[in-house]
Design a protein around this motif. Structure first.
Motif, short mmCIF file in Angstrom:
data_model
loop_
_atom_site.label_atom_id
_atom_site.label_comp_id
_atom_site.label_asym_id
_atom_site.label_seq_id
_atom_site.Cartn_x
_atom_site.Cartn_y
_atom_site.Cartn_z
N HIS A 139 -6.00 1.17 4.52
CA HIS A 139 -4.97 0.29 5.07
C HIS A 139 -4.95 0.46 6.59
O HIS A 139 -5.03 1.58 7.10
CB HIS A 139 -3.60 0.62 4.49
CG HIS A 139 -2.50 -0.23 5.05
ND1 HIS A 139 -2.31 -1.54 4.68
CD2 HIS A 139 -1.53 0.05 5.98
CE1 HIS A 139 -1.27 -2.04 5.33
NE2 HIS A 139 -0.78 -1.09 6.13
N THR A 152 -5.35 -4.51 4.09
CA THR A 152 -5.74 -3.47 3.14
C THR A 152 -7.06 -3.87 2.49
O THR A 152 -7.24 -5.03 2.09
CB THR A 152 -4.66 -3.28 2.06
OG1 THR A 152 -3.40 -3.00 2.68
CG2 THR A 152 -5.03 -2.13 1.12
N PHE A 171 0.84 -1.21 0.00
CA PHE A 171 0.00 0.00 0.00
C PHE A 171 0.87 1.25 0.00
O PHE A 171 0.58 2.23 -0.70
CB PHE A 171 -0.91 -0.02 1.24
CG PHE A 171 -1.79 1.19 1.39
CD1 PHE A 171 -3.01 1.27 0.72
CD2 PHE A 171 -1.41 2.25 2.20
CE1 PHE A 171 -3.83 2.38 0.86
CE2 PHE A 171 -2.22 3.37 2.35
CZ PHE A 171 -3.43 3.43 1.68
#
Length: 630
Positions: free
Chosen positions: A350, A336, A295
């Motif tokens: 996230h 996530t 992420f």
């Protein structure tokens, strides 16, 4: 009462009106007394009339206001000694004179304007910030007003303000007065000073018994025992009735489950969110994350910093977007989400660290929940109990008997009007303490008194006077401890005064101030830039008035610390600004208002002379001589 309802009437015109009414006390006299009044007429001026009922109500309200300011009750005898009845009647005559004049001049105000005036009054605004008719009517009823009576009073006030504004609204302060005010307010002084406290003196030796008795005999009135009254007090509040209310375990559990967040700390999560401009970009990023791209890499590629995506360590309630909150609190740590349809566009969330929530078990909080539910139930039942108490009182029952029937404890106090027991200790506190003491010391034994309503929780307090112990002279043996304490205070005060005069004499003989102070073992202090009416860091306020009454180079003294110490000072320098110095606009405004008050007072005196005031002194004496302060 009426003034408390007119929260909006605080402008310059209203202030002028109140100021001139107060000033008129010293000018108007209640002298002319005529017979032949109607039974309900107290006074007339011109075509206006003041009735006995309206004056009686205003008089009671005035005594209550003064008692609240003094923090103690005021008896009818004290009220007469202070001149309160004549002052209040002068006020009402002044209002009546202005009403009469406004009517003769044809001044009027339409119903529409009155409605606007009332609706603009912030005192009648509800939670929405605008005029609330229901709250307006509730406030009037709680203060004993009908709408018609209040509107009539407000119309009279508005017309009087029109009259006052036309006469005094244009008064200006002459430049010569502004210059004098600038010099007076701008004057500065510098001083050296020292404090003489009891600690700087040797403690006085105890007096002989004969000396102490002589001291007592010369001041017996200072040690006189005040009037005491035995008062029965019945307090009706939700808390007083709560213990009699039954709450089931099921009700406690239901309240617990409905308010779980109240009984612990919620779960918190470190949340990051990435908002995308289009669904396509969000779907592409979600596919890459699913394939293994971190992420954080997506955030970097979009040229964003951590602060651009961090929501912080938050609870579910802290996240405004409900879709985002639900997704964030369904993921594991370091998890996530997929693409979420957020309020501001497609979002990927996230999760960092997770702090579990902690909730107190029901067993720990059940007693507090039960008590709160009992109070709520008692609040609903309180009005029924109130009606029962009033019905019993109407049937002649005493408070002790009533207390047993309704299950509320009757408290009993043997107290002075200052709230002290015969041994000098403060009586136990109870709701409406000051109101009850004030009312009880104006009532008779066995008289029926109206209950005091409590503003906080809507409760009520009933009271009755069971016994009166009149004031009396204490014997020397009874008052001995007080007499000794007072004797020591007097000895210390005399010693301080003598010490001050001794140092002053030394200075007058040629010893410099600083040397005389130092040789006396006192700390020499300095203060510069002292001005009238201003505070100065570290400089006792007790010294200020005396400093500005002492010429430059002169030595003076004043009491300090409530008379327990003495201040000795020398004025070193004075500085007076030129007459062109700027003057504080507030001071000029105050002076302008004073001039307006003077003008309006002269106008009122002329009105009274022309209209003629007629007073029913017998009715006035009856009201102020027998009415109690409730």
């Amino acid at each position: 009462m009426l003034e408390s309802l007119r929260k909006s009437s605080t402008g310059i015109v209203a202030k002028i009106l109140m100021g001139l009414l107060i000033l008129s006390f010293a000018v108007w006299g209640i002298a002319d007394v005529f017979r032949g009044f109607g039974g309900q007429t107290l006074a007339t001026i011109g075509d206006s009339e003041i009735t006995v009922p309206e004056f009686r109500q205003a008089y009671q309200e005035r005594l209550q206001q003064i008692s609240q300011q003094l923090k103690r009750g005021i008896t009818p005898d004290q009220a007469r000694a202070f001149g309160i009845p004549d002052q209040l009647l002068n006020e009402q005559l002044a209002e009546a004179a202005l009403n009469d004049q406004a009517k003769s001049l044809g001044l009027a105000l339409s119903d529409e304007e009155i409605a606007k005036r009332v609706q603009a009054n912030p005192a009648f605004h509800g939670p929405s910030g605008s005029f609330d008719p229901a709250y307006f009517n509730q406030l009037l009823r709680s203060n004993g007003f009908t709408e018609a009576r209040f509107v009539a009073a407000e119309r009279g006030l508005a017309l009087r303000q029109q009259l006052i504004q036309s006469l005094g609204g244009g008064v200006e302060v002459p430049q010569v007065l502004k210059d004098a005010l600038a010099r007076y307010e701008g004057e500065e002084r510098s001083v050296n000073y020292a404090m003489l406290s009891p600690a700087s003196l040797a403690a006085p030796a105890d007096p002989s018994e004969e000396e102490l008795k002589t001291f007592f005999d010369a001041r017996k009135v200072a040690f006189r025992a005040p009037e005491f009254r035995k008062i029965g007090v019945l307090v009706l509040t939700p808390e007083a009735l709560a213990s009699s209310e039954t709450v089931s375990d099921a009700e406690v559990e239901a309240a617990y489950n409905a308010n779980l967040s109240t009984y612990g700390t919620p779960e918190k999560r470190v949340v990051q969110q990435l908002v995308f401009p289009s669904q396509e970009e969000a779907d592409a990023a979600a596919a890459r994350i699913k394939a293994g791209t971190p992420f954080a890499d997506i955030v970097t590629e979009r040229k964003l910093s951590a602060k651009d995506v961090d929501l912080g360590d938050v609870s579910r309630a802290d996240i405004i977007d409900r879709q985002v909150a639900d997704a964030a609190f369904s993921l594991p740590a370091e998890g996530t989400s997929g693409v979420i349809a957020g309020r501001f566009g497609p979002v990927i969330v996230h999760i960092g660290a997770i702090t579990p929530g902690a909730v107190q078990p029901l067993a720990e909080v059940a007693p507090a929940i039960r008590a709160a539910l009992q109070v709520n139930a008692a609040r609903r039942a309180m009005l029924t109990t109130y009606d029962t108490i009033e019905d019993e009182r109407a049937g002649g029952a005493q408070l002790a008997e009533i207390a047993g029937k309704v299950g509320v404890k009757l408290q009993s106090f043997d107290t002075s009007i200052q709230g002290q027991a015969p041994d000098g200790t403060a009586i136990a506190s109870f709701p409406a303490r000051s109101d009850v003491l004030r009312g009880a010391f104006a009532a008779d034994v066995g008289s029926e008194n109206d209950p005091v309503q409590l503003p906080q929780n809507g409760g009520y307090v009933w009271y009755q006077v069971d016994e009166i112990t009149p004031p009396r002279d204490r014997s020397f043996e009874e008052a001995r401890a007080q007499v000794l304490d007072r004797w020591k205070q007097d000895q210390v005060a005399q010693a301080l005064d003598a010490r001050v005069e001794e140092i002053k004499a030394k200075i007058a003989a040629g010893t410099p101030f600083d040397q005389a102070v130092t040789e006396a073992g006192l700390e020499l202090r300095a203060a510069n830039g002292l001005r009238r009416g201003r505070t100065a860091d570290g400089v006792p306020q007790d010294i200020m008035a005396a400093v500005f009454e002492t010429p430059e180079g002169g030595v003076g003294s004043s009491m300090a610390e409530a008379g327990e110490s003495r201040l000795l000072f020398q004025v070193l320098r004075t500085s007076v600004p030129s007459s062109t110095a700027a003057t504080d606009e507030k001071l000029v405004s105050d002076l302008r208002q004073s001039l307006q008050n003077d003008l309006m007072t002269e106008y009122l005196v002329e009105l009274q002379t022309r209209l003629g005031a007629r007073i029913n002194r017998a009715a006035l004496d009856q009201i102020v001589g027998t009415d109690a302060v409730n």
